[in-house]
Design a protein around this motif. Structure first.
Motif, short mmCIF file in Angstrom:
data_model
loop_
_atom_site.label_atom_id
_atom_site.label_comp_id
_atom_site.label_asym_id
_atom_site.label_seq_id
_atom_site.Cartn_x
_atom_site.Cartn_y
_atom_site.Cartn_z
N PHE A 1 0.83 -1.20 0.00
CA PHE A 1 0.00 0.00 0.00
C PHE A 1 0.87 1.26 0.00
O PHE A 1 0.48 2.27 -0.58
CB PHE A 1 -0.94 -0.01 1.21
CG PHE A 1 -2.04 -1.02 1.10
CD1 PHE A 1 -2.89 -1.04 0.00
CD2 PHE A 1 -2.25 -1.96 2.10
CE1 PHE A 1 -3.91 -1.97 -0.11
CE2 PHE A 1 -3.27 -2.90 2.00
CZ PHE A 1 -4.10 -2.91 0.90
N ILE B 1 -9.81 0.03 -1.61
CA ILE B 1 -8.97 -0.05 -0.42
C ILE B 1 -7.75 0.83 -0.59
O ILE B 1 -7.36 1.58 0.32
CB ILE B 1 -8.56 -1.51 -0.13
CG1 ILE B 1 -9.79 -2.34 0.22
CG2 ILE B 1 -7.54 -1.57 1.00
CD1 ILE B 1 -9.50 -3.80 0.47
N THR C 1 -8.86 4.38 -0.22
CA THR C 1 -9.22 4.70 1.16
C THR C 1 -7.98 4.92 2.03
O THR C 1 -7.90 5.91 2.77
CB THR C 1 -10.07 3.56 1.77
OG1 THR C 1 -11.30 3.46 1.04
CG2 THR C 1 -10.37 3.81 3.24
N LEU C 2 -7.02 4.02 1.94
CA LEU C 2 -5.81 4.14 2.76
C LEU C 2 -4.99 5.36 2.35
O LEU C 2 -4.41 6.04 3.20
CB LEU C 2 -4.97 2.86 2.65
CG LEU C 2 -5.64 1.59 3.19
CD1 LEU C 2 -4.69 0.40 3.06
CD2 LEU C 2 -6.07 1.76 4.64
N TYR C 3 -4.96 5.65 1.05
CA TYR C 3 -4.25 6.85 0.60
C TYR C 3 -4.92 8.11 1.15
O TYR C 3 -4.26 9.00 1.68
CB TYR C 3 -4.20 6.92 -0.93
CG TYR C 3 -3.50 8.17 -1.41
CD1 TYR C 3 -2.11 8.21 -1.50
CD2 TYR C 3 -4.21 9.32 -1.74
CE1 TYR C 3 -1.46 9.37 -1.90
CE2 TYR C 3 -3.58 10.48 -2.15
CZ TYR C 3 -2.19 10.49 -2.22
OH TYR C 3 -1.54 11.66 -2.62
N LYS D 1 -6.85 8.47 3.73
CA LYS D 1 -6.71 8.56 5.19
C LYS D 1 -5.41 9.25 5.59
O LYS D 1 -5.36 10.04 6.54
CB LYS D 1 -6.78 7.17 5.79
CG LYS D 1 -6.84 7.15 7.32
CD LYS D 1 -5.59 6.53 7.87
CE LYS D 1 -5.63 6.47 9.39
NZ LYS D 1 -4.35 6.00 9.95
N ASN D 2 -4.33 8.99 4.83
CA ASN D 2 -3.02 9.56 5.14
C ASN D 2 -2.69 10.82 4.36
O ASN D 2 -1.64 11.44 4.60
CB ASN D 2 -1.94 8.51 4.88
CG ASN D 2 -2.04 7.32 5.82
OD1 ASN D 2 -2.25 7.48 7.02
ND2 ASN D 2 -1.93 6.12 5.27
N ARG E 1 -0.73 -5.58 5.86
CA ARG E 1 -2.17 -5.37 6.00
C ARG E 1 -2.91 -6.06 4.86
O ARG E 1 -3.13 -5.48 3.79
CB ARG E 1 -2.50 -3.88 6.03
CG ARG E 1 -1.89 -3.12 7.18
CD ARG E 1 -2.53 -1.77 7.32
NE ARG E 1 -3.93 -1.89 7.71
CZ ARG E 1 -4.77 -0.86 7.75
NH1 ARG E 1 -4.37 0.35 7.41
NH2 ARG E 1 -6.04 -1.04 8.11
N THR F 1 -11.83 -1.63 6.32
CA THR F 1 -11.47 -0.21 6.31
C THR F 1 -12.59 0.71 6.80
O THR F 1 -12.55 1.91 6.55
CB THR F 1 -11.04 0.22 4.89
OG1 THR F 1 -12.13 -0.03 3.99
CG2 THR F 1 -9.80 -0.52 4.43
N GLU G 1 -11.26 3.53 8.92
CA GLU G 1 -10.56 4.53 8.11
C GLU G 1 -11.54 5.44 7.40
O GLU G 1 -11.33 6.66 7.32
CB GLU G 1 -9.66 3.83 7.08
CG GLU G 1 -8.33 3.33 7.62
CD GLU G 1 -8.42 1.96 8.26
OE1 GLU G 1 -7.37 1.40 8.61
OE2 GLU G 1 -9.55 1.45 8.40
#
Length: 308
Positions: free
Chosen positions: A83, A112, A115-117, A119-120, A232, A237, A240
């Protein structure tokens, strides 16, 4: 001098790596930017690019498509498929196209990644649009196995029932478990559009006979390397997504009502997560809304983009 050479070498390495990323832009660079993130690991953006990218750009957007490092047309034998690597590539694209804030469309596994990108990197994302996106992976796998088992039992398909029992014995955090769950879903046509429309048939035909289908490259090593290098895997998620919304990024979702890899409960969970006003359901539509029901999909995207 050594420090300068070290910095120069690192910059050169970044440039070389960046060149492995296939990307293409459609539309006017002055229009609101949208980046499409494809499914996988093992996928590519050819279907979206070959059917929808230009049509969406014609609605007044700057549409960017790309294949993740090591997947599709972005050949890279050194790709890690993590990720973090995906985030690095998104940052590279944002810089390459001189963007400050973007809308992300995350499809399937790409949901996913998106979403993770987000979030950060909330400062870089205007809107997050989840399209047939995974968000609670184990729930999806459980649903697939349960529903296929029911169908197989009705059809006296005992070989598939035996196969399901063998899948359940596998490590749920393994590439093999994921692969076999999706294979058995495909066997029972969980990804297929229920009742193909004339619009769908035309899009499907043009894609299959066009140049993009010829570059529909699949890297079978991608899932194996992802499960080897990424900690992960098989994740949920939902937390998140809640955090992203708390940080003032608007989250939207578009799901086909007949996307059989998701249970009714999962779609209700997503609707509750993003809010009923931000949730779009499309009838006679499976896992690929941008092809299954393109006109409705584009109407939904325009409505989302006009949301303040």
């Amino acid at each position: 001098m050594k420090l300068f050479l070290s910095i120069l070498f690192n910059c050169f390495a970044i440039i070389i790596n960046a060149q492995t990323i296939y990307s293409n832009a459609y539309g006017n660079p002055n229009n609101p930017p949208i980046i499409y993130i494809h499914g996988g690991p093992r996928g590519n953006a050819t279907l979206f690019e070959g059917t929808t990218a230009q049509t969406l750009a014609d609605k007044g957007y700057y549409v960017i498509v790309y294949d993740r490092r090591g997947e599709g047309r972005s050949k890279d034998t050194n790709a890690k498929f993590t990720f973090q690597e995906s985030a690095n590539d998104l940052n590279y694209l944002i810089n390459k196209y001189n963007l400050s804030k973007v809308t992300l469309i995350g499809h399937s596994f790409g949901g996913i990644v998106a979403t993770l990108y987000t979030k950060n990197n909330t400062e870089k994302v205007e809107k997050l649009i989840l399209v047939g996106a995974l968000f609670s992976q184990q729930e999806t796998y459980n649903h697939i196995l349960k529903e296929v088992h029911k169908l197989a039992k009705k059809q006296n398909d005992y070989s598939t029932i035996t196969e399901i029992n063998e899948i359940k014995k596998l490590d749920k955090n393994s590439a093999e478990y994921r692969k076999k769950c999706y294979e058995i879903a495909s066997k029972y046509k969980f990804f297929d559009m229920p009742f193909p429309t004339e619009e769908f048939k035309k899009l499907d035909k043009n894609y299959k006979k066009g140049e993009f289908a010829k570059t529909n490259i699949r890297n079978d090593s991608a899932p194996l390397l992802f499960y080897k290098n990424e900690k992960r895997v098989n994740i949920d998620t939902k937390n998140e997504l809640k955090e992203i919304q708390q940080n003032k990024v608007k989250v939207f979702a578009i799901y086909g009502n007949q996307d059989q890899i998701f249970s009714t409960k999962q779609r209700k969970d997503m609707k509750q997560l993003v809010g009923s006003k931000n949730y779009y359901s499309i009838d006679n539509c499976s896992h690929y809304p941008f092809v299954d029901q393109q006109t409705i999909f584009l109407k939904n995207i325009v409505q989302i983009m006009n949301t303040k």
